[in-house]
Design a protein around this motif. Structure first.
Motif, PDB file in Angstrom:
ATOM      1  N   PHE A  26       0.825  -1.211   0.000  1.00 15.09           N
ATOM      2  CA  PHE A  26       0.000   0.000   0.000  1.00 15.09           C
ATOM      3  C   PHE A  26       0.858   1.259   0.000  1.00 15.09           C
ATOM      4  O   PHE A  26       0.510   2.257  -0.601  1.00 15.09           O
ATOM      5  N   ARG A  27       1.990   1.214   0.681  1.00 16.33           N
ATOM      6  CA  ARG A  27       2.894   2.362   0.681  1.00 16.33           C
ATOM      7  C   ARG A  27       3.445   2.595  -0.731  1.00 16.33           C
ATOM      8  O   ARG A  27       3.556   3.724  -1.183  1.00 16.33           O
ATOM      9  N   LEU A  28       3.781   1.496  -1.425  1.00 13.21           N
ATOM     10  CA  LEU A  28       4.324   1.610  -2.783  1.00 13.21           C
ATOM     11  C   LEU A  28       3.331   2.171  -3.788  1.00 13.21           C
ATOM     12  O   LEU A  28       3.698   2.951  -4.665  1.00 13.21           O
ATOM     13  N   VAL A  29       2.070   1.760  -3.672  1.00 16.53           N
ATOM     14  CA  VAL A  29       1.076   2.182  -4.655  1.00 16.53           C
ATOM     15  C   VAL A  29       0.249   3.381  -4.197  1.00 16.53           C
ATOM     16  O   VAL A  29      -0.631   3.834  -4.921  1.00 16.53           O
ATOM     17  N   GLY A  30       0.516   3.902  -3.016  1.00 10.30           N
ATOM     18  CA  GLY A  30      -0.149   5.124  -2.563  1.00 10.30           C
ATOM     19  C   GLY A  30      -1.551   4.956  -2.037  1.00 10.30           C
ATOM     20  O   GLY A  30      -2.383   5.849  -2.214  1.00 10.30           O
ATOM     21  N   PRO A 103      -7.406   2.295  -4.946  1.00 10.43           N
ATOM     22  CA  PRO A 103      -7.819   2.455  -6.340  1.00 10.43           C
ATOM     23  C   PRO A 103      -7.882   1.106  -7.048  1.00 10.43           C
ATOM     24  O   PRO A 103      -7.147   0.180  -6.702  1.00 10.43           O
ATOM     25  N   TRP A 104      -8.758   0.988  -8.044  1.00 15.22           N
ATOM     26  CA  TRP A 104      -8.952  -0.313  -8.693  1.00 15.22           C
ATOM     27  C   TRP A 104      -7.688  -0.838  -9.368  1.00 15.22           C
ATOM     28  O   TRP A 104      -7.477  -2.047  -9.364  1.00 15.22           O
ATOM     29  N   PRO A 105      -6.793   0.009  -9.933  1.00 16.33           N
ATOM     30  CA  PRO A 105      -5.564  -0.587 -10.484  1.00 16.33           C
ATOM     31  C   PRO A 105      -4.700  -1.247  -9.401  1.00 16.33           C
ATOM     32  O   PRO A 105      -4.080  -2.286  -9.644  1.00 16.33           O
ATOM     33  N   ALA A 106      -4.694  -0.667  -8.203  1.00 18.87           N
ATOM     34  CA  ALA A 106      -3.937  -1.260  -7.103  1.00 18.87           C
ATOM     35  C   ALA A 106      -4.572  -2.576  -6.656  1.00 18.87           C
ATOM     36  O   ALA A 106      -3.862  -3.516  -6.287  1.00 18.87           O
ATOM     37  N   GLU A 107      -5.906  -2.648  -6.698  1.00 16.37           N
ATOM     38  CA  GLU A 107      -6.588  -3.903  -6.366  1.00 16.37           C
ATOM     39  C   GLU A 107      -6.194  -5.005  -7.341  1.00 16.37           C
ATOM     40  O   GLU A 107      -5.897  -6.131  -6.939  1.00 16.37           O
ATOM     41  N   LEU A 108      -6.210  -4.670  -8.636  1.00 14.51           N
ATOM     42  CA  LEU A 108      -5.847  -5.665  -9.654  1.00 14.51           C
ATOM     43  C   LEU A 108      -4.383  -6.069  -9.542  1.00 14.51           C
ATOM     44  O   LEU A 108      -4.050  -7.253  -9.668  1.00 14.51           O
TER      45      LEU A 108
END
Length: 130
Positions: A26-30, A103-108
């Motif tokens: 989560f830290r990496l993807v914000g 965000p959905w890109p982070a979920e995927l």
């Protein structure tokens, strides 16, 4: 008593691995979350819902395995089904917890990463000479 302590230690170890793994990811993807307690709740709910959905995913993979020929085709089907169910678990927990926004890109990306880790840890060892 020792068995209970061992069980608690194993559960704590697994929760810790997922907690620090998600915290780093989560830290990496914000991804924003309000506190560490929210992240602990996210991990617990994800593991509960993900476990239930994983059983469904394994059933679908087992059904498709009978109809798909080829190692690579089966891998693609397995990836699509497993990532879909993992994404569903991530998305549902994200929607239920208002204190975390993914965000959905982070979920995927997380679903794909969890699949790759699962494949890497699940590979069968081939015995020499067989």
């Amino acid at each position: 008593m020792a068995l209970i302590l061992l069980g608690i230690l194993v559960i704590t170890w697994v929760l810790g691995l997922f907690f620090f793994g998600f915290a780093g990811f989560f830290r990496l993807v914000g991804v924003d979350y309000t506190s560490s307690y929210v992240l602990i709740g996210f991990v617990i709910f994800f593991l509960l819902i993900g476990s239930l959905l994983d059983v469904c995913a394994l059933a679908f993979i087992g059904l498709f395995a009978h109809y798909v020929r080829g190692k690579y085709s089966l891998f693609i089907i397995r990836m699509a089904i497993d990532c879909s169910f993992t994404w569903l678990a991530l998305h549902e927990v994200d929607e239920w917890l208002n204190q975390i926004t993914i965000p959905w890109p982070a979920e995927l990306l997380a679903a794909l990463f969890l699949f790759m880790v699962d494949v890497a840890l699940d590979e069968k060892k081939v015995k020499p000479g067989s």
